[in-house]
Design a protein around this motif. Structure first.
Motif, PDB file in Angstrom:
ATOM      1  N   GLU A  72       9.801 -25.371 -58.548  1.00  0.00           N
ATOM      2  CA  GLU A  72      10.109 -25.136 -57.136  1.00  0.00           C
ATOM      3  C   GLU A  72      11.144 -24.025 -57.010  1.00  0.00           C
ATOM      4  O   GLU A  72      11.008 -23.106 -56.187  1.00  0.00           O
ATOM      5  CB  GLU A  72      10.632 -26.403 -56.473  1.00  0.00           C
ATOM      6  CG  GLU A  72      11.014 -26.179 -55.013  1.00  0.00           C
ATOM      7  CD  GLU A  72      11.772 -27.338 -54.394  1.00  0.00           C
ATOM      8  OE1 GLU A  72      12.185 -27.196 -53.213  1.00  0.00           O
ATOM      9  OE2 GLU A  72      11.968 -28.367 -55.072  1.00  0.00           O
ATOM     10  N   TRP A  76      10.508 -20.312 -55.420  1.00  0.00           N
ATOM     11  CA  TRP A  76      11.357 -19.867 -54.305  1.00  0.00           C
ATOM     12  C   TRP A  76      11.846 -18.453 -54.542  1.00  0.00           C
ATOM     13  O   TRP A  76      11.920 -17.637 -53.622  1.00  0.00           O
ATOM     14  CB  TRP A  76      12.537 -20.826 -54.171  1.00  0.00           C
ATOM     15  CG  TRP A  76      13.589 -20.417 -53.192  1.00  0.00           C
ATOM     16  CD1 TRP A  76      13.610 -20.656 -51.847  1.00  0.00           C
ATOM     17  CD2 TRP A  76      14.806 -19.699 -53.494  1.00  0.00           C
ATOM     18  NE1 TRP A  76      14.758 -20.128 -51.289  1.00  0.00           N
ATOM     19  CE2 TRP A  76      15.501 -19.539 -52.276  1.00  0.00           C
ATOM     20  CE3 TRP A  76      15.358 -19.196 -54.662  1.00  0.00           C
ATOM     21  CZ2 TRP A  76      16.739 -18.887 -52.210  1.00  0.00           C
ATOM     22  CZ3 TRP A  76      16.579 -18.546 -54.604  1.00  0.00           C
ATOM     23  CH2 TRP A  76      17.250 -18.393 -53.382  1.00  0.00           C
ATOM     24  N   VAL A 246       5.648 -25.127 -53.026  1.00  0.00           N
ATOM     25  CA  VAL A 246       6.733 -25.701 -52.235  1.00  0.00           C
ATOM     26  C   VAL A 246       7.898 -24.708 -52.202  1.00  0.00           C
ATOM     27  O   VAL A 246       8.531 -24.500 -51.153  1.00  0.00           O
ATOM     28  CB  VAL A 246       7.191 -27.051 -52.810  1.00  0.00           C
ATOM     29  CG1 VAL A 246       8.497 -27.507 -52.153  1.00  0.00           C
ATOM     30  CG2 VAL A 246       6.113 -28.111 -52.593  1.00  0.00           C
ATOM     31  N   ARG A 250       9.493 -23.026 -48.972  1.00  0.00           N
ATOM     32  CA  ARG A 250      10.911 -23.218 -48.680  1.00  0.00           C
ATOM     33  C   ARG A 250      11.611 -21.870 -48.480  1.00  0.00           C
ATOM     34  O   ARG A 250      12.501 -21.725 -47.637  1.00  0.00           O
ATOM     35  CB  ARG A 250      11.581 -24.026 -49.791  1.00  0.00           C
ATOM     36  CG  ARG A 250      12.952 -24.547 -49.403  1.00  0.00           C
ATOM     37  CD  ARG A 250      13.562 -25.428 -50.472  1.00  0.00           C
ATOM     38  NE  ARG A 250      12.837 -26.652 -50.736  1.00  0.00           N
ATOM     39  CZ  ARG A 250      12.869 -27.738 -49.962  1.00  0.00           C
ATOM     40  NH1 ARG A 250      13.583 -27.734 -48.838  1.00  0.00           N
ATOM     41  NH2 ARG A 250      12.190 -28.824 -50.285  1.00  0.00           N
ATOM     42  N   THR A 284       9.655 -27.090 -41.138  1.00  0.00           N
ATOM     43  CA  THR A 284      10.526 -27.997 -41.884  1.00  0.00           C
ATOM     44  C   THR A 284       9.781 -29.256 -42.296  1.00  0.00           C
ATOM     45  O   THR A 284       9.867 -29.717 -43.438  1.00  0.00           O
ATOM     46  CB  THR A 284      11.757 -28.368 -41.045  1.00  0.00           C
ATOM     47  OG1 THR A 284      12.463 -27.171 -40.690  1.00  0.00           O
ATOM     48  CG2 THR A 284      12.689 -29.288 -41.817  1.00  0.00           C
ATOM     49  N   VAL A 287       7.278 -28.505 -45.133  1.00  0.00           N
ATOM     50  CA  VAL A 287       7.926 -28.322 -46.431  1.00  0.00           C
ATOM     51  C   VAL A 287       8.344 -29.665 -47.015  1.00  0.00           C
ATOM     52  O   VAL A 287       8.096 -29.958 -48.197  1.00  0.00           O
ATOM     53  CB  VAL A 287       9.158 -27.386 -46.315  1.00  0.00           C
ATOM     54  CG1 VAL A 287       9.976 -27.410 -47.607  1.00  0.00           C
ATOM     55  CG2 VAL A 287       8.719 -25.963 -46.007  1.00  0.00           C
ATOM     56  N   GLU A 288       8.976 -30.494 -46.204  1.00  0.00           N
ATOM     57  CA  GLU A 288       9.464 -31.777 -46.710  1.00  0.00           C
ATOM     58  C   GLU A 288       8.322 -32.722 -47.050  1.00  0.00           C
ATOM     59  O   GLU A 288       8.423 -33.504 -48.012  1.00  0.00           O
ATOM     60  CB  GLU A 288      10.417 -32.416 -45.698  1.00  0.00           C
ATOM     61  CG  GLU A 288      11.689 -31.601 -45.466  1.00  0.00           C
ATOM     62  CD  GLU A 288      12.415 -31.252 -46.760  1.00  0.00           C
ATOM     63  OE1 GLU A 288      12.422 -32.073 -47.691  1.00  0.00           O
ATOM     64  OE2 GLU A 288      12.974 -30.138 -46.842  1.00  0.00           O
ATOM     65  N   TRP A 291       7.008 -31.491 -50.409  1.00  0.00           N
ATOM     66  CA  TRP A 291       7.978 -31.822 -51.461  1.00  0.00           C
ATOM     67  C   TRP A 291       7.907 -33.307 -51.802  1.00  0.00           C
ATOM     68  O   TRP A 291       7.902 -33.680 -52.987  1.00  0.00           O
ATOM     69  CB  TRP A 291       9.390 -31.455 -51.008  1.00  0.00           C
ATOM     70  CG  TRP A 291      10.429 -31.623 -52.081  1.00  0.00           C
ATOM     71  CD1 TRP A 291      10.817 -30.695 -53.007  1.00  0.00           C
ATOM     72  CD2 TRP A 291      11.218 -32.796 -52.339  1.00  0.00           C
ATOM     73  NE1 TRP A 291      11.788 -31.216 -53.839  1.00  0.00           N
ATOM     74  CE2 TRP A 291      12.051 -32.497 -53.446  1.00  0.00           C
ATOM     75  CE3 TRP A 291      11.289 -34.055 -51.753  1.00  0.00           C
ATOM     76  CZ2 TRP A 291      12.947 -33.430 -53.975  1.00  0.00           C
ATOM     77  CZ3 TRP A 291      12.183 -34.986 -52.276  1.00  0.00           C
ATOM     78  CH2 TRP A 291      13.005 -34.670 -53.370  1.00  0.00           C
TER      79      TRP A 291
END
Length: 379
Positions: A72, A76, A246, A250, A284, A287-288, A291
């Motif tokens: 992750e 990113w 992810v 993010r 948001t 993404v969560e 994850w």
């Protein structure tokens, strides 16, 4: 011995530290379609190249949960680097699953230190998304194996040192994994990666022209290839790719928030617009959700939970489709600037579209998940 959460979090913290250092150069690498050598060196310098290698050979002895947390962070920082790094981990994990002490010393120790780079050579043009059904067959000759054919979409092609190649066993019974080395006679790489995203991953064609592989380069026993594909490669790749995506999502969320908080619009800033606020909320949540599913799948697989298989498949689907959704919303929220090179949003948008079509594609995975939940055989 399984890693503790404390150990996993320590690895993740190290990965995020490297990610912060390599992220500033990601846009330049993307623009120049350059291979991320410096990024890989930084990851190796932090001891992360051996994440999935046993400590006996200089690795970290990591598991799928630590893999998810690490990939992750790298995703990113850079989608290209995330994919290249993941394939190195997949290659080393595949070799390590059944390596003899001699193989481990020769291959895994250098892979863990960063002196040797691994990847996988599975896909073939004729088999498409069904990479586990190769057409290339190993032929026996004077106690060795001889390989002829082509492998497609080989990440790090021409840059890696170790290429576990999936082929049909010479006896016609099952699959074999043979380790081809980049400097073997008869090995060459053709073409260039021209994809719109993940531009630095050097995914090219590998040509095997009468390549003679010594018998001691067979991973495991003859016919063990299918077991390695589904028990090692599949969970490692699917969880890792979910994590890279992810990370991409993010990064897009973070950059979008930063942009809308400072970009002026009709006397205020974009963040004050209800439509932008809604986009941020939706991003948001996406993404969560991705994850959480990724972590649930990784932890279940590490624990040997029978429910892990569909979760692992779903994690790749959820994360790659989440990346498409989040990066698309980022483009909308940031407007015209997002369509230019002035922001990294367009790079995230391009990188985020690769995962859903990587084999096994999301379409194939959805069929498998449906079969698992309805009690039907996968094949």
């Amino acid at each position: 011995m399984a890693l503790t959460d404390e150990a996993r979090n320590a690895i993740a913290e190290e990965a995020w530290g490297v990610a912060e250092k390599i992220k500033p150069s990601a846009a330049s690498l993307d623009a120049n379609r350059a291979y991320p050598d410096d990024h890989l060196d930084a990851l190796a310098g932090a001891g992360l190249a051996g994440l999935l290698v046993s400590p006996e050979y200089g690795g970290r002895g990591g598991d799928l949960t630590s893999l998810a947390l690490t990939c992750e962070a790298v995703g990113w920082a850079s989608g290209s680097t995330g994919l290249v790094f993941l394939m190195h981990l997949c290659g080393s994990a595949t070799i390590g699953a059944k390596a003899t002490p001699e193989q481990a010393k020769a291959w895994l120790a250098p892979a863990a230190s960063g002196d040797s780079l691994a990847t996988l050579a599975f896909s073939e043009r004729a088999t498409g998304a069904h990479f586990y059904m190769p057409e290339i067959k190993a032929e026996r000759s004077n106690g060795s194996y001889v390989l002829n054919g082509k492998k497609s979409f080989v990440t790090s092609g021409g840059h890696a040192d170790l290429y576990p190649v999936l082929v049909n066993a010479p006896g016609g019974d099952g699959l074999d994994l043979l380790v081809v080395q980049g400097d073997d006679k008869g090995v060459s790489f053709t073409g260039a990666w021209e994809g719109i995203g993940m531009t630095g991953n050097s995914s090219v064609e590998m040509v095997l022209d009468g390549v003679e592989i010594p018998a001691d380069r067979l991973v495991g026993a003859e016919g063990d290839g299918q077991e390695l594909v589904f028990n090692v490669v599949a969970p490692t790749f699917l969880i890792g790719l979910a994590a890279v995506n992810v990370g991409i999502a993010r990064a897009a969320l973070g950059d979008t928030i930063k942009h809308v908080k400072t970009r002026k619009n009709a006397g205020g800033v974009l963040a004050e617009l209800p439509t932008v606020q809604t986009e941020i909320a939706e991003m948001t949540i996406a993404v969560e959700e991705a994850w959480a599913l990724m972590m649930m799948a990784a932890r279940a697989a590490d624990a040997g939970d029978p429910a892990a298989l569909p979760l692992v498949m779903q994690s790749k689907i959820g994360a790659t489709e989440g990346a498409i959704d989040v990066t698309g919303r980022a483009m909308e929220a940031c407007g015209g600037l997002a369509y230019s090179k002035r922001l990294d949003i367009e790079r995230y948008w391009r990188d985020g579209r690769a995962g859903s079509v990587m084999a096994p594609t999301n379409e194939v995975l959805k069929q498998w998940v449906g079969k698992l939940h309805t009690g039907l055989p996968l094949f």
